[in-house]
Design a protein around this motif. Structure first.
Motif, PDB file in Angstrom:
ATOM      1  N   GLN A 191     -12.061  31.415   2.689  1.00 32.51           N
ATOM      2  CA  GLN A 191     -13.129  29.961   3.182  1.00 32.51           C
ATOM      3  C   GLN A 191     -11.789  28.789   2.738  1.00 32.51           C
ATOM      4  OE1 GLN A 191     -16.982  30.118   2.227  1.00 32.51           O
ATOM      5  NE2 GLN A 191     -16.933  31.911   3.782  1.00 32.51           N
ATOM      6  N   PHE A 192     -11.569  28.772   1.129  1.00 31.58           N
ATOM      7  CA  PHE A 192     -11.471  27.686   0.567  1.00 31.58           C
ATOM      8  C   PHE A 192      -9.224  28.153   0.524  1.00 31.58           C
ATOM      9  CE2 PHE A 192     -15.531  28.529  -0.953  1.00 31.58           C
ATOM     10  CZ  PHE A 192     -15.872  27.040  -1.147  1.00 31.58           C
ATOM     11  N   ALA A 193      -9.522  26.343   0.040  1.00 28.20           N
ATOM     12  CA  ALA A 193      -7.653  26.633   0.464  1.00 28.20           C
ATOM     13  C   ALA A 193      -7.433  27.241  -0.584  1.00 28.20           C
ATOM     14  CB  ALA A 193      -6.828  25.491   0.788  1.00 28.20           C
ATOM     15  N   GLU A 194      -5.900  28.481  -0.593  1.00 26.87           N
ATOM     16  CA  GLU A 194      -4.676  28.900  -1.316  1.00 26.87           C
ATOM     17  C   GLU A 194      -4.125  27.737  -2.255  1.00 26.87           C
ATOM     18  OE1 GLU A 194      -3.923  33.139  -0.576  1.00 26.87           O
ATOM     19  OE2 GLU A 194      -5.251  32.913   0.399  1.00 26.87           O
ATOM     20  N   LEU A 195      -3.754  26.851  -1.504  1.00 23.11           N
ATOM     21  CA  LEU A 195      -3.128  25.839  -2.141  1.00 23.11           C
ATOM     22  C   LEU A 195      -3.157  23.891  -1.384  1.00 23.11           C
ATOM     23  CD1 LEU A 195      -0.200  25.442  -3.709  1.00 23.11           C
ATOM     24  CD2 LEU A 195       1.059  25.563  -1.744  1.00 23.11           C
ATOM     25  N   VAL A 196      -3.039  23.536  -2.089  1.00 24.17           N
ATOM     26  CA  VAL A 196      -3.046  21.498  -2.659  1.00 24.17           C
ATOM     27  C   VAL A 196      -2.046  21.422  -2.063  1.00 24.17           C
ATOM     28  CG1 VAL A 196      -4.590  19.465  -2.184  1.00 24.17           C
ATOM     29  CG2 VAL A 196      -5.492  22.223  -2.375  1.00 24.17           C
ATOM     30  N   ALA A 197      -1.626  20.345  -1.746  1.00 22.73           N
ATOM     31  CA  ALA A 197      -0.303  19.704  -1.872  1.00 22.73           C
ATOM     32  C   ALA A 197       0.157  18.518  -0.942  1.00 22.73           C
ATOM     33  CB  ALA A 197       1.003  20.672  -1.492  1.00 22.73           C
ATOM     34  N   ARG A 198       0.332  17.344  -1.672  1.00 24.56           N
ATOM     35  CA  ARG A 198       0.601  16.209  -0.898  1.00 24.56           C
ATOM     36  C   ARG A 198       1.483  16.289   0.146  1.00 24.56           C
ATOM     37  NH1 ARG A 198       2.257  11.032  -3.952  1.00 24.56           N
ATOM     38  NH2 ARG A 198       1.125  10.856  -5.046  1.00 24.56           N
ATOM     39  N   GLY A 199       1.131  15.799   1.237  1.00 23.28           N
ATOM     40  CA  GLY A 199       2.028  15.933   2.611  1.00 23.28           C
ATOM     41  C   GLY A 199       2.698  14.318   2.633  1.00 23.28           C
ATOM     42  N   GLU A 200       2.861  14.362   4.303  1.00 21.96           N
ATOM     43  CA  GLU A 200       3.508  12.727   4.663  1.00 21.96           C
ATOM     44  C   GLU A 200       2.818  11.788   3.587  1.00 21.96           C
ATOM     45  OE1 GLU A 200       1.631  14.640   6.466  1.00 21.96           O
ATOM     46  OE2 GLU A 200       2.803  15.068   8.503  1.00 21.96           O
ATOM     47  N   GLY A 201       3.755  10.410   2.870  1.00 21.48           N
ATOM     48  CA  GLY A 201       3.677   9.208   2.669  1.00 21.48           C
ATOM     49  C   GLY A 201       4.493   8.095   2.994  1.00 21.48           C
ATOM     50  N   LYS A 202       4.120   7.167   2.965  1.00 21.98           N
ATOM     51  CA  LYS A 202       4.316   5.736   3.353  1.00 21.98           C
ATOM     52  C   LYS A 202       3.633   4.605   2.417  1.00 21.98           C
ATOM     53  CE  LYS A 202      -0.415   5.209   6.374  1.00 21.98           C
ATOM     54  NZ  LYS A 202      -0.594   4.803   7.624  1.00 21.98           N
ATOM     55  N   ILE A 203       4.414   4.008   2.443  1.00 19.87           N
ATOM     56  CA  ILE A 203       4.698   2.842   1.757  1.00 19.87           C
ATOM     57  C   ILE A 203       4.676   1.457   2.986  1.00 19.87           C
ATOM     58  CG2 ILE A 203       5.641   0.780   0.410  1.00 19.87           C
ATOM     59  CD1 ILE A 203       6.668   3.019  -1.073  1.00 19.87           C
ATOM     60  N   THR A 204       3.637   0.721   2.909  1.00 22.21           N
ATOM     61  CA  THR A 204       4.052  -0.567   3.977  1.00 22.21           C
ATOM     62  C   THR A 204       2.479  -2.012   3.420  1.00 22.21           C
ATOM     63  OG1 THR A 204       1.269  -0.292   4.363  1.00 22.21           O
ATOM     64  CG2 THR A 204       2.667   0.927   6.052  1.00 22.21           C
ATOM     65  N   GLY A 205       3.297  -2.233   3.718  1.00 24.60           N
ATOM     66  CA  GLY A 205       2.894  -3.925   3.039  1.00 24.60           C
ATOM     67  C   GLY A 205       2.358  -4.836   3.843  1.00 24.60           C
ATOM     68  N   LYS A 206       1.861  -6.305   3.599  1.00 20.83           N
ATOM     69  CA  LYS A 206       2.093  -7.248   4.479  1.00 20.83           C
ATOM     70  C   LYS A 206       2.039  -8.295   3.513  1.00 20.83           C
ATOM     71  CE  LYS A 206      -3.092  -7.100   4.573  1.00 20.83           C
ATOM     72  NZ  LYS A 206      -3.789  -7.103   5.701  1.00 20.83           N
ATOM     73  N   ASP A 250       0.706  -1.170  -0.145  1.00 23.40           N
ATOM     74  CA  ASP A 250       0.059   0.237  -0.119  1.00 23.40           C
ATOM     75  C   ASP A 250       1.305   1.331   0.010  1.00 23.40           C
ATOM     76  OD1 ASP A 250      -2.230  -1.605   0.471  1.00 23.40           O
ATOM     77  OD2 ASP A 250      -2.125  -1.903   2.034  1.00 23.40           O
ATOM     78  N   ILE A 251       0.495   2.173  -1.007  1.00 15.63           N
ATOM     79  CA  ILE A 251       1.133   3.730  -1.001  1.00 15.63           C
ATOM     80  C   ILE A 251       0.267   4.478  -0.860  1.00 15.63           C
ATOM     81  CG2 ILE A 251       3.057   5.031  -2.229  1.00 15.63           C
ATOM     82  CD1 ILE A 251       3.777   3.114  -3.768  1.00 15.63           C
ATOM     83  N   SER A 252       1.000   5.684   0.171  1.00 17.89           N
ATOM     84  CA  SER A 252      -0.207   6.148   0.352  1.00 17.89           C
ATOM     85  C   SER A 252       0.048   7.844   1.195  1.00 17.89           C
ATOM     86  CB  SER A 252      -1.266   5.590   1.298  1.00 17.89           C
ATOM     87  OG  SER A 252      -0.778   5.782   3.170  1.00 17.89           O
ATOM     88  N   ALA A 253      -0.057   8.593   0.942  1.00 19.29           N
ATOM     89  CA  ALA A 253       0.478  10.397   1.619  1.00 19.29           C
ATOM     90  C   ALA A 253      -0.951  10.751   1.836  1.00 19.29           C
ATOM     91  CB  ALA A 253       0.568  10.486   0.016  1.00 19.29           C
ATOM     92  N   SER A 254      -0.586  11.906   2.807  1.00 22.94           N
ATOM     93  CA  SER A 254      -1.704  12.144   3.009  1.00 22.94           C
ATOM     94  C   SER A 254      -2.122  14.097   2.195  1.00 22.94           C
ATOM     95  CB  SER A 254      -2.053  12.957   4.410  1.00 22.94           C
ATOM     96  OG  SER A 254      -0.468  13.780   3.963  1.00 22.94           O
ATOM     97  N   THR A 255      -2.717  14.585   1.891  1.00 22.97           N
ATOM     98  CA  THR A 255      -3.298  15.999   1.498  1.00 22.97           C
ATOM     99  C   THR A 255      -3.182  17.033   2.624  1.00 22.97           C
ATOM    100  OG1 THR A 255      -4.136  15.057  -0.148  1.00 22.97           O
ATOM    101  CG2 THR A 255      -4.866  16.935  -0.262  1.00 22.97           C
ATOM    102  N   GLN A 256      -2.278  17.784   2.347  1.00 23.95           N
ATOM    103  CA  GLN A 256      -2.364  19.244   2.879  1.00 23.95           C
ATOM    104  C   GLN A 256      -2.926  20.673   2.184  1.00 23.95           C
ATOM    105  OE1 GLN A 256      -1.773  18.495   6.205  1.00 23.95           O
ATOM    106  NE2 GLN A 256      -0.882  16.955   6.228  1.00 23.95           N
ATOM    107  N   MET A 257      -3.316  21.084   2.982  1.00 26.56           N
ATOM    108  CA  MET A 257      -4.208  22.449   2.643  1.00 26.56           C
ATOM    109  C   MET A 257      -3.848  23.528   3.402  1.00 26.56           C
ATOM    110  SD  MET A 257      -7.839  21.549   1.971  1.00 26.56           S
ATOM    111  CE  MET A 257      -8.200  19.240   0.939  1.00 26.56           C
ATOM    112  N   LEU A 258      -3.187  24.905   2.726  1.00 25.99           N
ATOM    113  CA  LEU A 258      -2.927  25.839   3.141  1.00 25.99           C
ATOM    114  C   LEU A 258      -4.140  26.838   2.549  1.00 25.99           C
ATOM    115  CD1 LEU A 258      -0.879  27.944   4.044  1.00 25.99           C
ATOM    116  CD2 LEU A 258       0.052  28.787   1.764  1.00 25.99           C
ATOM    117  N   TYR A 259      -4.508  27.500   4.439  1.00 23.56           N
ATOM    118  CA  TYR A 259      -5.744  27.904   4.086  1.00 23.56           C
ATOM    119  C   TYR A 259      -4.769  29.709   4.586  1.00 23.56           C
ATOM    120  CZ  TYR A 259      -8.990  24.473   3.940  1.00 23.56           C
ATOM    121  OH  TYR A 259      -9.573  23.031   3.392  1.00 23.56           O
TER     122      TYR A 259
END
Length: 212
Positions: A48-63, A35-44
């Protein structure tokens, strides 16, 4: 044109390598999940709405699931320790005996290497006997010397068929000793996985290497 897709048949192959140990094949592999996943970070700001959306922390897990119990693989890769090759605790189940007609009414376990651990005595006809301290034996009650493997019964059970259940330390095989290590100790290994259909003409394998 470069082919970027592949068909997967079966679970593939997985090799794990840790420092100081030979590469280990995960045998009888049944399933692999990465599983490869990452969080989404928003700059406010003040709006009301975010001025910038970017990828934040990511991780790779597996079993991986395996149908083969490999003690060496589990020990060296999960606990970071080598398995203790001095034998293992083996269960003896339903070992048949008949309480002899004698003044001592004793039965000796067939395997007593390193002493035994009692796991209960049952009548062959049904019902469990009760363990007691030596000298307190009575009908339906017994005592056992864990060092010698000698079971002592009462006169009321003379000639009765019984089953012994116990464990002893076998001299073959291996055992895994897990020590209570300090927090932060974390074995690190490299993973190499291949999955695909090599026997199908024109198909490609999918491989992945995770370095840590």
């Amino acid at each position: 044109m470069t082919q970027t897709t592949s068909y997967a048949f079966g679970a593939g192959d997985v090799f794990l390598t840790s420092a100081g140990n030979a590469p280990a094949l995960v045998g009888t592999l049944q399933d692999v999940e990465i599983d490869i996943s990452a969080s989404t970070q928003m700059l406010y700001g003040q709006n009301q709405f975010a001025e910038l959306v970017a990828r934040g922390e990511g991780k790779i897990t597996g079993k991986a699931k395996t149908g083969k119990i490999d003690l060496g693989l589990i020990s060296t890769l999960y606990s970071g320790q080598s398995p203790d090759l001095t034998g293992y605790e083996k269960l003896v189940k339903l070992e048949a005996h008949t309480i002899p007609a004698s003044s001592s009414y004793i039965v000796t376990a067939s395997h007593i290497t390193g002493g035994i651990t009692d796991q209960g005595v049952y009548y062959a006809a049904g019902g469990q006997l009760t363990p007691v301290t030596a000298g307190s034996e009575a009908t339906g009650k017994y005592s056992v010397n864990l060092t010698t493997g000698v079971y002592t019964f009462a006169a009321g059970d003379e000639g009765v068929a019984i089953f012994l259940n116990y464990t002893y330390v076998a001299t073959t095989g291996s055992q895994m000793l897990v020590t209570n290590q300090a927090m932060g100790v974390n074995p690190v290994f490299q993973l190499f996985m291949q999955q695909g259909a090599t026997a199908v003409a024109g198909r490609q394998n999918v491989t992945m290497r995770l370095y840590a």
